[in-house]
Design a protein around this motif. Structure first.
Motif, PDB file in Angstrom:
ATOM      1  N   VAL A 271      10.757   4.778  -8.508  1.00 15.16           N
ATOM      2  CA  VAL A 271      10.637   5.228  -7.117  1.00 15.16           C
ATOM      3  C   VAL A 271       9.683   4.304  -6.359  1.00 15.16           C
ATOM      4  CG1 VAL A 271       9.899   7.114  -5.609  1.00 15.16           C
ATOM      5  CG2 VAL A 271      11.168   7.605  -7.717  1.00 15.16           C
ATOM      6  N   PHE A 272      10.190   3.708  -5.309  1.00 18.34           N
ATOM      7  CA  PHE A 272       9.353   2.865  -4.458  1.00 18.34           C
ATOM      8  C   PHE A 272       8.635   3.719  -3.414  1.00 18.34           C
ATOM      9  CE2 PHE A 272       8.282   0.218  -0.892  1.00 18.34           C
ATOM     10  CZ  PHE A 272       7.657  -0.837  -1.519  1.00 18.34           C
ATOM     11  N   ASP A 273       9.316   4.747  -2.920  1.00 16.89           N
ATOM     12  CA  ASP A 273       8.745   5.661  -1.933  1.00 16.89           C
ATOM     13  C   ASP A 273       9.477   6.981  -2.044  1.00 16.89           C
ATOM     14  OD1 ASP A 273       7.230   6.688   0.165  1.00 16.89           O
ATOM     15  OD2 ASP A 273       8.155   5.449   1.713  1.00 16.89           O
TER      16      ASP A 273
ATOM     17  N   ALA B 192       2.870   6.020  -2.881  1.00 20.41           N
ATOM     18  CA  ALA B 192       3.997   6.793  -3.402  1.00 20.41           C
ATOM     19  C   ALA B 192       3.876   6.964  -4.917  1.00 20.41           C
ATOM     20  CB  ALA B 192       5.313   6.115  -3.038  1.00 20.41           C
ATOM     21  N   ALA B 193       3.540   5.898  -5.620  1.00 17.35           N
ATOM     22  CA  ALA B 193       3.395   5.958  -7.078  1.00 17.35           C
ATOM     23  C   ALA B 193       2.262   6.905  -7.470  1.00 17.35           C
ATOM     24  CB  ALA B 193       3.140   4.558  -7.634  1.00 17.35           C
ATOM     25  N   GLU B 194       1.190   6.848  -6.715  1.00 16.50           N
ATOM     26  CA  GLU B 194       0.010   7.682  -6.990  1.00 16.50           C
ATOM     27  C   GLU B 194       0.281   9.171  -6.764  1.00 16.50           C
ATOM     28  OE1 GLU B 194      -3.811   8.315  -4.153  1.00 16.50           O
ATOM     29  OE2 GLU B 194      -3.462   6.244  -4.796  1.00 16.50           O
ATOM     30  N   THR B 195       1.261   9.494  -5.931  1.00 13.86           N
ATOM     31  CA  THR B 195       1.508  10.892  -5.551  1.00 13.86           C
ATOM     32  C   THR B 195       2.841  11.430  -6.083  1.00 13.86           C
ATOM     33  OG1 THR B 195       2.429  10.140  -3.440  1.00 13.86           O
ATOM     34  CG2 THR B 195       0.083  10.743  -3.467  1.00 13.86           C
ATOM     35  N   MET B 196       3.368  10.819  -7.138  1.00 13.39           N
ATOM     36  CA  MET B 196       4.645  11.298  -7.694  1.00 13.39           C
ATOM     37  C   MET B 196       4.560  12.737  -8.195  1.00 13.39           C
ATOM     38  SD  MET B 196       7.282   9.427  -7.252  1.00 13.39           S
ATOM     39  CE  MET B 196       8.410  10.166  -8.436  1.00 13.39           C
ATOM     40  N   SER B 197       3.403  13.172  -8.646  1.00 11.16           N
ATOM     41  CA  SER B 197       3.284  14.568  -9.093  1.00 11.16           C
ATOM     42  C   SER B 197       3.462  15.517  -7.902  1.00 11.16           C
ATOM     43  CB  SER B 197       1.952  14.813  -9.798  1.00 11.16           C
ATOM     44  OG  SER B 197       0.872  14.569  -8.913  1.00 11.16           O
ATOM     45  N   GLU B 198       2.973  15.105  -6.732  1.00 12.60           N
ATOM     46  CA  GLU B 198       3.186  15.925  -5.529  1.00 12.60           C
ATOM     47  C   GLU B 198       4.672  15.955  -5.170  1.00 12.60           C
ATOM     48  OE1 GLU B 198       2.189  16.024  -0.795  1.00 12.60           O
ATOM     49  OE2 GLU B 198       0.739  15.061  -2.111  1.00 12.60           O
ATOM     50  N   PHE B 199       5.330  14.800  -5.276  1.00 12.59           N
ATOM     51  CA  PHE B 199       6.766  14.753  -4.994  1.00 12.59           C
ATOM     52  C   PHE B 199       7.523  15.692  -5.924  1.00 12.59           C
ATOM     53  CE2 PHE B 199      10.976  12.696  -5.730  1.00 12.59           C
ATOM     54  CZ  PHE B 199      11.525  13.021  -4.499  1.00 12.59           C
ATOM     55  N   LYS B 200       7.203  15.645  -7.215  1.00 10.66           N
ATOM     56  CA  LYS B 200       7.880  16.527  -8.172  1.00 10.66           C
ATOM     57  C   LYS B 200       7.685  17.984  -7.780  1.00 10.66           C
ATOM     58  CE  LYS B 200       7.389  15.735 -12.626  1.00 10.66           C
ATOM     59  NZ  LYS B 200       6.863  15.767 -14.011  1.00 10.66           N
ATOM     60  N   MET B 201       6.478  18.332  -7.344  1.00 12.58           N
ATOM     61  CA  MET B 201       6.198  19.701  -6.905  1.00 12.58           C
ATOM     62  C   MET B 201       7.124  20.091  -5.746  1.00 12.58           C
ATOM     63  SD  MET B 201       2.714  21.138  -5.128  1.00 12.58           S
ATOM     64  CE  MET B 201       3.080  20.206  -3.658  1.00 12.58           C
TER      65      MET B 201
ATOM     66  N   ASP C 298       0.829  -1.206   0.000  1.00 13.98           N
ATOM     67  CA  ASP C 298       0.000   0.000   0.000  1.00 13.98           C
ATOM     68  C   ASP C 298       0.866   1.261   0.000  1.00 13.98           C
ATOM     69  OD1 ASP C 298      -2.241  -1.642   0.069  1.00 13.98           O
ATOM     70  OD2 ASP C 298      -2.639  -1.307   2.207  1.00 13.98           O
ATOM     71  N   ALA C 299       1.979   1.214   0.728  1.00 12.83           N
ATOM     72  CA  ALA C 299       2.895   2.365   0.781  1.00 12.83           C
ATOM     73  C   ALA C 299       3.450   2.644  -0.609  1.00 12.83           C
ATOM     74  CB  ALA C 299       4.022   2.099   1.773  1.00 12.83           C
ATOM     75  N   HIS C 300       3.858   1.601  -1.294  1.00 18.96           N
ATOM     76  CA  HIS C 300       4.382   1.772  -2.652  1.00 18.96           C
ATOM     77  C   HIS C 300       3.303   2.334  -3.581  1.00 18.96           C
ATOM     78  CE1 HIS C 300       6.397   1.264  -6.407  1.00 18.96           C
ATOM     79  NE2 HIS C 300       5.567   0.319  -6.798  1.00 18.96           N
ATOM     80  N   ALA C 301       2.098   1.819  -3.484  1.00 17.75           N
ATOM     81  CA  ALA C 301       0.997   2.304  -4.328  1.00 17.75           C
ATOM     82  C   ALA C 301       0.732   3.789  -4.066  1.00 17.75           C
ATOM     83  CB  ALA C 301      -0.266   1.478  -4.068  1.00 17.75           C
TER      84      ALA C 301
ATOM     85  N   LEU D 117       9.239  18.745   9.293  1.00 16.03           N
ATOM     86  CA  LEU D 117       7.890  18.454   8.800  1.00 16.03           C
ATOM     87  C   LEU D 117       8.051  17.541   7.589  1.00 16.03           C
ATOM     88  CD1 LEU D 117       4.821  18.760   8.632  1.00 16.03           C
ATOM     89  CD2 LEU D 117       5.198  20.855   7.285  1.00 16.03           C
ATOM     90  N   PHE D 118       7.659  16.279   7.752  1.00 17.98           N
ATOM     91  CA  PHE D 118       7.872  15.272   6.714  1.00 17.98           C
ATOM     92  C   PHE D 118       6.609  15.043   5.886  1.00 17.98           C
ATOM     93  CE2 PHE D 118      11.860  12.689   7.390  1.00 17.98           C
ATOM     94  CZ  PHE D 118      12.493  13.639   8.158  1.00 17.98           C
ATOM     95  N   HIS D 119       6.786  15.078   4.575  1.00 13.67           N
ATOM     96  CA  HIS D 119       5.740  14.732   3.611  1.00 13.67           C
ATOM     97  C   HIS D 119       6.121  13.391   3.002  1.00 13.67           C
ATOM     98  CE1 HIS D 119       3.758  18.731   3.366  1.00 13.67           C
ATOM     99  NE2 HIS D 119       4.930  19.104   3.850  1.00 13.67           N
ATOM    100  N   GLY D 120       5.127  12.583   2.646  1.00 16.96           N
ATOM    101  CA  GLY D 120       5.408  11.281   2.039  1.00 16.96           C
ATOM    102  C   GLY D 120       5.913  10.306   3.082  1.00 16.96           C
ATOM    103  N   GLY D 121       6.952   9.542   2.724  1.00 16.98           N
ATOM    104  CA  GLY D 121       7.510   8.563   3.653  1.00 16.98           C
ATOM    105  C   GLY D 121       6.515   7.463   3.986  1.00 16.98           C
ATOM    106  N   PHE D 122       5.800   6.992   2.983  1.00 18.38           N
ATOM    107  CA  PHE D 122       4.710   6.042   3.208  1.00 18.38           C
ATOM    108  C   PHE D 122       5.202   4.707   3.752  1.00 18.38           C
ATOM    109  CE2 PHE D 122       3.651   8.894  -0.342  1.00 18.38           C
ATOM    110  CZ  PHE D 122       2.669   9.636   0.287  1.00 18.38           C
TER     111      PHE D 122
END
Length: 153
Positions: free
Chosen positions: A108-110, A24-33, A19-22, A118-123
């Protein structure tokens, strides 16, 4: 200080891990931001590496998931790069601390971004933390430098 990086063994079929990997993959656009955002922050990625020695010993593929940091994004080539900051001894033959590695978003796995605690992501880190005692949860966050976890998008 530790002589070896802190690693946690997690079965690769563990649902929280999948679920963590899913997520992370789903939110890669947020990571890029986050990576492209101005200001002071540290962006990191967890990548999957095949462990040739363990794979050969066991007769089946075995993998290690390793965090890299100082992530950059090259929009012209649509490719990321990040730097190894800890390398397990078993991988010293192929990778060294300080080495920059290029990779694609699909690799990217995560991901996580640290804005001064203040941490974002890190699923996957959150998934591991769910299984720890309260004392170990606090130690886990302290080791990482987490003051607060941002809500999951």
């Amino acid at each position: 200080p530790q002589s070896e990086p802190l690693f946690v063994a997690v079965p690769n079929k563990e649902q929280d891990f999948l679920d963590a990997h899913a997520k992370a993959a789903e939110t890669m656009s947020e990571f890029k931001m986050h990576v492209l955002a101005p200001g002071s922050h540290l962006s990191s990625v967890k990548l999957k590496f095949r462990d040739p020695k363990r794979s050969e010993e066991l007769g089946e593929d075995r993998y290690a998931y390793i965090w890299l940091t100082d992530t950059h994004y090259d929009a012209d080539q649509d490719i990321y790069s990040a730097v190894f900051f800890e390398v397990p001894e078993a991988f010293h033959k192929w990778h060294q601390v300080g080495q920059r590695l290029s990779f694609e978003a699909e690799d990217v796995f995560d991901w996580m971004v640290d804005y001064d605690g203040l941490f974002h992501g890190g699923f996957s880190l959150r998934a591991v933390k769910k299984h720890l005692s309260e004392a170990d949860k606090a130690a886990h966050d302290e080791y990482l430098g987490v003051k607060e976890w941002a809500p999951i998008p």
